[in-house]
Design a protein around this motif. Structure first.
Motif, short mmCIF file in Angstrom:
data_model
loop_
_atom_site.label_atom_id
_atom_site.label_comp_id
_atom_site.label_asym_id
_atom_site.label_seq_id
_atom_site.Cartn_x
_atom_site.Cartn_y
_atom_site.Cartn_z
N LYS A 154 0.86 -1.19 0.00
CA LYS A 154 0.00 0.00 0.00
C LYS A 154 0.90 1.24 0.00
O LYS A 154 1.27 1.74 1.07
CB LYS A 154 -0.93 -0.02 1.21
CG LYS A 154 -1.90 -1.20 1.21
CD LYS A 154 -2.80 -1.18 2.43
CE LYS A 154 -3.79 -2.35 2.40
NZ LYS A 154 -4.68 -2.36 3.60
N PRO A 155 1.21 1.75 -1.19
CA PRO A 155 2.19 2.85 -1.28
C PRO A 155 1.61 4.24 -1.07
O PRO A 155 2.34 5.23 -1.21
CB PRO A 155 2.71 2.70 -2.71
CG PRO A 155 1.54 2.15 -3.47
CD PRO A 155 0.82 1.23 -2.51
N GLU A 156 0.31 4.37 -0.72
CA GLU A 156 -0.32 5.70 -0.68
C GLU A 156 0.36 6.63 0.32
O GLU A 156 0.60 7.81 0.03
CB GLU A 156 -1.80 5.56 -0.32
CG GLU A 156 -2.66 4.90 -1.39
CD GLU A 156 -2.59 3.38 -1.32
OE1 GLU A 156 -1.93 2.85 -0.39
OE2 GLU A 156 -3.17 2.71 -2.20
N GLU A 157 0.69 6.13 1.52
CA GLU A 157 1.30 6.98 2.54
C GLU A 157 2.66 7.50 2.09
O GLU A 157 2.97 8.69 2.24
CB GLU A 157 1.46 6.20 3.85
CG GLU A 157 2.02 7.03 4.99
CD GLU A 157 2.15 6.26 6.30
OE1 GLU A 157 2.86 6.74 7.19
OE2 GLU A 157 1.55 5.18 6.41
N THR A 159 3.63 7.84 -1.00
CA THR A 159 3.42 8.76 -2.12
C THR A 159 3.01 10.14 -1.63
O THR A 159 3.49 11.16 -2.12
CB THR A 159 2.34 8.20 -3.06
OG1 THR A 159 2.74 6.91 -3.53
CG2 THR A 159 2.14 9.11 -4.27
N ASN A 160 2.14 10.20 -0.63
CA ASN A 160 1.73 11.49 -0.07
C ASN A 160 2.91 12.20 0.58
O ASN A 160 3.02 13.43 0.50
CB ASN A 160 0.60 11.30 0.93
CG ASN A 160 -0.73 10.96 0.27
OD1 ASN A 160 -0.93 11.25 -0.91
ND2 ASN A 160 -1.62 10.33 1.01
N GLU A 161 3.76 11.45 1.23
CA GLU A 161 4.95 12.04 1.83
C GLU A 161 5.86 12.66 0.77
O GLU A 161 6.41 13.75 0.95
CB GLU A 161 5.71 10.98 2.62
CG GLU A 161 6.89 11.51 3.42
CD GLU A 161 7.55 10.41 4.25
OE1 GLU A 161 8.68 10.02 3.94
OE2 GLU A 161 6.89 9.95 5.21
N ARG A 163 4.82 13.78 -2.12
CA ARG A 163 4.12 14.96 -2.64
C ARG A 163 4.41 16.19 -1.78
O ARG A 163 4.70 17.28 -2.29
CB ARG A 163 2.61 14.70 -2.67
CG ARG A 163 2.16 13.70 -3.74
CD ARG A 163 0.65 13.60 -3.78
NE ARG A 163 0.22 12.72 -4.86
CZ ARG A 163 -0.38 11.55 -4.67
NH1 ARG A 163 -0.63 11.11 -3.45
NH2 ARG A 163 -0.74 10.80 -5.71
N GLU A 193 0.99 17.42 -11.30
CA GLU A 193 1.80 16.31 -10.79
C GLU A 193 2.19 15.34 -11.89
O GLU A 193 1.43 15.07 -12.80
CB GLU A 193 1.03 15.57 -9.70
CG GLU A 193 1.78 14.36 -9.12
CD GLU A 193 0.95 13.62 -8.09
OE1 GLU A 193 0.84 12.38 -8.19
OE2 GLU A 193 0.40 14.28 -7.18
N GLY A 196 5.55 9.10 -9.73
CA GLY A 196 4.83 8.25 -8.79
C GLY A 196 5.75 7.21 -8.21
O GLY A 196 6.96 7.37 -8.20
N TYR A 197 5.17 6.10 -7.73
CA TYR A 197 5.96 5.06 -7.08
C TYR A 197 6.99 4.47 -8.03
O TYR A 197 6.67 4.09 -9.14
CB TYR A 197 5.02 3.96 -6.57
CG TYR A 197 5.75 2.73 -6.08
CD1 TYR A 197 6.52 2.79 -4.93
CD2 TYR A 197 5.69 1.54 -6.79
CE1 TYR A 197 7.20 1.68 -4.48
CE2 TYR A 197 6.37 0.43 -6.34
CZ TYR A 197 7.12 0.49 -5.19
OH TYR A 197 7.80 -0.61 -4.77
N THR A 228 9.99 6.21 -3.35
CA THR A 228 8.83 6.77 -4.04
C THR A 228 9.19 8.19 -4.47
O THR A 228 9.64 9.00 -3.66
CB THR A 228 7.62 6.82 -3.10
OG1 THR A 228 7.32 5.49 -2.66
CG2 THR A 228 6.40 7.39 -3.81
#
Length: 239
Positions: A154-157, A159-161, A163, A193, A196-197, A228
């Motif tokens: 789950k790479p969302e966290e 990726t947000n970091e 960003r 943007e 990405g990952y 990321t």
């Protein structure tokens, strides 16, 4: 009469000059814009790995090659399940059967047999067992192993970091440019943007022959870190 003529010529000259003055009037922008591109980064210890395991068999007859392949691949899949790999993490990715020829100069190709290939893609969620899983695959008949490729389930966290890091870098750079120009950043006009990952390394390929690895120990597998990257383009208004 001469006076009237001079007045008419003066009026005509004034009329002709008016459009030229309008065309050459410069357009002054209402604000000063600064466009910057910055890349934010985030690193994590991976929690999943992807490997592919294949069985290649050869025989003089197509059915014999495929039958032998099916038997070996059945053992390979059973070994994966015994190692605790869930069915949802095992996926067949390739099956093919190809004729094999021998080639000699000035002669037509001669059919010498058939080669069958069956490959499964496996997601490993317990990285500490990766070496043991690869060893079990080879022991049970896999003679092609590719990977592992490490990643985040789950790479969302992460990726947000990345960003947030990208926007902070862009803002810091905007302040630098604005100060050098004797201005200040008023506001952000737009943000776009890209990126990405990104796994850090390409998938290494390990091709093994069953006879050569029968007595080998489980290969060492080091997960390292995965990165990321997110790239943003930010347009600032300066004043």
């Amino acid at each position: 009469m001469r006076t009237a003529t001079l007045l008419a010529l003066g009026a005509l000259a004034a009329t002709a000059a008016t459009p030229v003055a309008a065309e050459t009037a410069p357009s002054v922008p209402a604000e000063t814009l600064l466009s910057l591109t910055a890349t934010g980064e985030s690193t994590r210890v991976p929690d999943v790995a992807i490997i592919s395991a294949g069985v290649v068999t050869q025989a003089t007859e197509a059915r014999a090659a495929l039958t032998a392949n099916n038997s070996q691949m059945t053992r390979v899949v059973a070994a994966l399940k015994k190692a605790g790999i869930a069915e949802r993490d095992i996926q067949t990715s390739n099956i093919n059967l190809n004729p094999q020829y021998t080639y000699e100069e000035r002669k037509a190709p001669q059919l010498i047999g058939y080669q069958a290939n069956n490959t499964v893609t496996v997601k490993l969620r317990k990285l500490a067992s990766a070496g043991d899983v690869i060893d079990a695959l080879v022991t049970q008949g896999a003679n092609q192993v590719n990977g592992p490729t490490f990643g985040l389930d789950k790479p969302e966290e992460a990726t947000n970091e990345a960003r947030l890091d990208a926007v902070k870098k862009a803002r810091s750079r905007a302040d630098l440019y604005a100060g050098a120009a004797g201005l200040r950043v008023k506001r952000i006009v737009s943000i776009s943007e890209g990126g990405g990952y990104q796994p850090p390394y390409p998938m290494p390929k390990l091709q093994m022959a069953r006879a050569e690895t029968a007595d080998a120990a489980a290969p060492p597998v080091e997960a390292g870190e995965v990165g990321t990257n997110v790239t943003v383009t930010v347009v600032f208004e300066l004043q």
